[in-house]
Design an enzyme around this catalytic site. Structure first.
Site, PDB file in Angstrom:
ATOM      1  N   TRP A 133      73.970  66.011  79.912  1.00  0.00           N
ATOM      2  CA  TRP A 133      72.867  65.610  79.186  1.00  0.00           C
ATOM      3  C   TRP A 133      71.612  65.644  80.081  1.00  0.00           C
ATOM      4  O   TRP A 133      71.633  65.501  81.079  1.00  0.00           O
ATOM      5  CB  TRP A 133      73.127  64.142  78.997  1.00  0.00           C
ATOM      6  CG  TRP A 133      72.332  63.168  78.141  1.00  0.00           C
ATOM      7  CD1 TRP A 133      71.562  63.861  77.053  1.00  0.00           C
ATOM      8  CD2 TRP A 133      71.681  61.920  78.511  1.00  0.00           C
ATOM      9  NE1 TRP A 133      70.807  62.685  76.511  1.00  0.00           N
ATOM     10  CE2 TRP A 133      70.682  61.629  77.501  1.00  0.00           C
ATOM     11  CE3 TRP A 133      71.917  61.077  79.368  1.00  0.00           C
ATOM     12  CZ2 TRP A 133      70.145  60.305  77.120  1.00  0.00           C
ATOM     13  CZ3 TRP A 133      71.515  59.697  79.598  1.00  0.00           C
ATOM     14  CH2 TRP A 133      70.364  59.640  78.595  1.00  0.00           C
ATOM     15  N   ASP A 214      80.916  58.866  81.963  1.00  0.00           N
ATOM     16  CA  ASP A 214      79.739  58.152  80.998  1.00  0.00           C
ATOM     17  C   ASP A 214      80.255  58.367  79.705  1.00  0.00           C
ATOM     18  O   ASP A 214      80.757  59.528  79.256  1.00  0.00           O
ATOM     19  CB  ASP A 214      78.657  59.209  81.051  1.00  0.00           C
ATOM     20  CG  ASP A 214      77.550  58.876  80.142  1.00  0.00           C
ATOM     21  OD1 ASP A 214      76.388  59.653  80.137  1.00  0.00           O
ATOM     22  OD2 ASP A 214      77.843  58.201  79.200  1.00  0.00           O
ATOM     23  N   LYS A 250      75.647  54.802  69.388  1.00  0.00           N
ATOM     24  CA  LYS A 250      76.122  55.893  68.295  1.00  0.00           C
ATOM     25  C   LYS A 250      77.415  55.151  67.467  1.00  0.00           C
ATOM     26  O   LYS A 250      77.320  55.275  66.401  1.00  0.00           O
ATOM     27  CB  LYS A 250      76.733  57.286  68.678  1.00  0.00           C
ATOM     28  CG  LYS A 250      75.462  58.032  69.195  1.00  0.00           C
ATOM     29  CD  LYS A 250      74.798  57.760  70.442  1.00  0.00           C
ATOM     30  CE  LYS A 250      73.910  58.916  71.010  1.00  0.00           C
ATOM     31  NZ  LYS A 250      73.137  58.518  72.135  1.00  0.00           N
TER      32      LYS A 250
END
Lengths: 401, 412
Positions: A133, A214, A250
């Site tokens: 990311w 993560d 999300k």
């Protein structure tokens, strides 16, 4: 004159740039495949029913707005730990963990990064998968850490470069920090299989590396919260005391409410208390204490049996729609007559797909078809609907045939 | 298993003000009073959700067009513009000239931190960690930590509180400014100084501004009590606006925790005033980078409540009224406490109780007297002698006044 004459204009955010260009485009067929937020089959943002119900429950309680503790809402942090670790986890039951509320995934990662900078004496290096990311690097850098990488994505196969990863990880200096995406790797969508995770765990253990997971997509990746947390739980069971960042952006659609958590698995509850006390010292000069709204919604959902059940169904619904779009994209490409192997589109998992498209091809998609994505060929499957998947397949075929 | 890498992590001391509340909670004495942490309380000693906030939350809840999507990195545009307008004034020349910027932040703390991180990177050179940062003696204890954690190496204090005369040490303050290296950063409390409740008068602010201008000192205002201090938004923003009118470039960290009672929603705003649009744009673009690695984008709920309220003349009027209710109650408790102490003949002078402003009062009690108050009288206040006026109610005024009297007469 000004104090700021020498301040340079910051480089434009690449992803924001995609959305800006998309907004300006007048083509009725335009598609925004840059956005990292879920969309329903009509291309609209989706507020989960369980979230609406939780909000109604909360409103009826007429609670006050007093400051949360620095570490956040206790009902939330405890439920987050249980969600990640599993209710039967020895680490969870023994209390040898600390979980603090963080500002969604970013804030949680940042707390961890700052904690490492202050207390991890063995070194400054954080190893990220290549690619990772985009925000990982500046987060760790701003916290005072240094970035290294290990091989991860194989562009030739659009899948995991497992032998490359294992080779690199086996050579990471002992006591370095390695960051792993728990599931739905961002940006590639490429996750290790369980047997591969087992080998990774063994190597990481042998090299005595500090693991930082993560996990931004638990439940959102496969539709099954336990399956998506499998790697995290396996590592802990193998005696690897991990650091973990969680996001509810999300999987609960709570993006702008900034609900997240940062956890440290410790040797024992006493160590957890000491670590917690230091996390407070880090958080207080950053923003004092976290925002309540998102955490309260998430906690209500996780701790109310009916709402939790409903949530599991809804998060599976989101995951299933994404998976179905992947399937339809591949079948449509075949229908278009594409001779390329597009299997990676269905092999990959989560919000994002690394299509394998080259920058020139991406350019053509943008200019000729008004289909917007980032230059690396990454598309957000959330932007694909049953209404536009055919158009997308057609366009991809045109630029790749 | 190998020894934990965290084996050597020491137990950090608890944050004092929160420990005080924790101790208060555990105290079983029915007379107990909490004069510690800074949050408003009604005359029943309860937290107060502002009526206008309840109303607006209902409006938001009923609006089906709203969702939970990400806000932009710098925050909700309607919030940012309105928040800065509140600080600078509707007729602000800086706003008219389009040379202001705003960053929605996680409370006042978050605004301070973003400002501090920016200054460390871009002020007085590039990444100049040696720029002195001056914080008032005393100040909110978190100010120091914010600037230390932002990377500044040289944090100093400037004279502020004169314990002997229980007021502002203006001469000491001005001397420190004269002696400070050019370009030093000064953290100024816009109003209702925490913890002393002692603010410079407009005349004194003018003197401060003159020195700062001459010596090229950077003003970083902390405005956590606008409206809450005097009941008037304009009056409480006078100092910030004066500096703007004097042509300063400055930062103002705003908190809506107290004046909107939105403590746990973390609503704050960093207002940037620059020489011109171009400079401000570049500053904001760099602040965006800092925000991105700290929290990515800010929480939406609190900002929506504030934006909706400030944008509607009707709701704004209701809010103004709610703020005045809080300010008035505090003013009443001040005058009631002072009159009781004077009636009791408590040694010393007590006019500072009504001359000070805002939530806090520096009583002048010393640590031993404070300990007496806590242990013997179950009245919880900070070791500095700071009390939160909001903890006073018509029911406990007599007990608190008598206890202060005892502490002052029994303990030296």
């Amino acid at each position: 004159s000004s104090w700021w004459s020498h301040v340079e204009m910051g480089p434009p955010d690449p992803i924001l740039g995609v959305t800006e260009a998309f907004k300006r485009d007048t083509n009725s067929k335009k598609m925004n495949l840059g956005v990292g937020a879920y969309r329903d089959d009509n291309g609209k943002p989706y507020v989960l029913n369980c979230v609406r119900k939780a909000e109604a429950m909360i409103a009826s309680k007429k609670m006050d707005k007093e400051y949360l503790p620095i570490v956040g809402l206790a009902d939330f942090t405890r439920a987050s730990a249980e969600l990640a670790l599993g209710e039967n986890s020895e680490a969870f039951k023994s209390g040898r963990y600390v979980t603090v509320q963080g500002i969604s995934g970013t804030g949680s990662l940042r707390i961890g990064a700052n904690f490492l900078q202050r207390f991890f004496k063995a070194g400054r290096d954080v190893y990220l998968p290549k690619p990772s990311w985009g925000n990982h690097t500046p987060i760790f850098r701003d916290a005072g850490m240094q970035l290294q990488s290990y091989r991860y994505y194989d562009p030739r196969t659009c899948s995991l470069d497992f032998s490359g990863a294992m080779d690199d990880i086996a050579r990471i200096p002992e006591k370095s920090i390695i960051l792993l995406h728990a599931c739905a790797h961002n940006p590639t969508g490429v996750d290790p299989r369980q047997e591969q995770w087992k080998e990774l765990a063994a190597t990481v253990k042998k090299r005595n590396l500090l693991v930082y997971f993560d996990m931004a997509y638990q439940g959102f990746a496969s539709g099954d919260i336990n399956r998506d947390a499998w790697a995290v739980r396996y590592f802990i069971e193998q005696g690897i005391n991990v650091l973990l960042s969680q996001s509810y952006a999300k999987n609960m659609g709570l993006y702008g409410e900034r609900a997240g958590a940062f956890s440290v698995i410790c040797s024992d509850a006493e160590e957890a208390k000491r670590v917690e006390s230091q996390l407070k010292i880090l958080i207080r000069p950053m923003y004092s204490n976290p925002p309540l709204n998102g955490a309260r919604i998430a906690a209500t959902i996780l701790n109310t049996p009916d709402l939790r059940k409903e949530w599991l169904v809804e998060v599976k619904g989101m995951a299933d729609r994404i998976i179905s779009m992947r399937t339809q994209l591949v079948s449509n490409l075949k229908k278009e007559g594409s001779s390329h192997n597009w299997q990676h589109i269905t092999d990959q998992i989560g919000m994002f797909c690394f299509t394998g498209l080259k920058p020139e091809q991406v350019d053509r998609l943008i200019k000729e078809f008004s289909i917007y994505m980032t230059k690396d060929g990454r598309i957000s499957m959330a932007g694909v609907t049953s209404g536009n998947v055919g158009y997308l397949a057609h366009a991809i075929h045109q630029v790749t045939k | 298993m190998a020894a934990s890498i965290f084996a050597a992590v020491p137990r950090a001391p608890p944050v004092a003000v929160f420990k005080l509340t924790a101790d208060f909670r555990e105290d079983g004495d029915s007379r107990k009073v909490n004069l510690g942490v800074g949050a408003y309380r009604t005359d029943e000693g309860k937290p107060w959700v502002l009526p206008v906030v309840k109303k607006v939350e209902q409006i938001i809840a009923n609006d089906n067009s709203l969702n939970h999507e990400y806000l932009p990195i710098l925050g909700l545009p309607e919030f940012r513009a309105n928040a800065s307008r509140i600080a600078l004034g509707d007729d602000s020349p800086a706003i008219k000239e389009n040379r202001i910027g705003s960053v929605q932040s996680l409370g006042g703390t978050g605004a301070l931190r973003i400002g501090a991180e920016f200054l460390r990177r871009w002020y007085n050179g590039n990444n100049n960690t040696a720029t002195p940062v001056y914080i008032s003696a005393p100040s909110w204890e978190n100010h120091n930590s914010v600037f230390v954690d932002a990377g500044f190496k040289d944090i100093r204090t400037y004279h502020y509180w004169d314990a002997a005369k229980r007021g502002l040490d203006l001469q000491g303050l001005l001397n420190d400014m004269e002696q400070a290296p050019e370009f030093s950063i000064f953290i100024l409390h816009a109003c209702a100084h925490n913890p002393t409740g002692t603010d410079p008068t407009p005349d004194q602010w003018k003197q401060i501004a003159a020195v700062m201008k001459r010596r090229f000192l950077f003003p970083f205002f902390d405005s956590a009590y606008q409206g809450f201090a005097s009941g008037s938004l304009d009056k409480d923003a006078w100092a910030v606006r004066y500096f703007v009118s004097e042509g300063f470039e400055l930062f103002c960290a705003q908190s809506f925790s107290k004046n909107f009672g939105l403590y746990n929603e973390r609503v704050g705003n960093l207002t940037v005033v620059g020489k011109d649009t171009d400079n401000v744009q570049r500053v904001l673009s760099q602040m965006e980078k800092i925000v991105r690695t700290t929290w990515s984008n800010p929480p939406s709920q609190g900002a929506r409540i504030v934006a909706t309220t400030l944008a509607s003349p009707q709701l704004f009027a209701e809010w103004y009224d709610n703020v005045k209710t809080m300010a008035d109650r505090v003013l009443l408790m001040r005058s009631e406490l002072r009159s009781r102490l004077e009636s009791l003949g408590t040694p010393g002078t007590w006019n500072h109780i009504t001359e000070q402003i805002g939530m806090f009062s520096f009583t002048g009690l010393n640590p031993k007297q404070v300990e007496y108050m806590i242990k013997e009288k179950h009245i919880y206040l900070m070791a500095s002698g700071r009390i939160n006026m909001c903890g006073l109610t018509t029911k406990n005024l007599d007990y608190v006044a008598k206890s202060i009297h005892e502490a002052v007469t029994k303990i030296q």
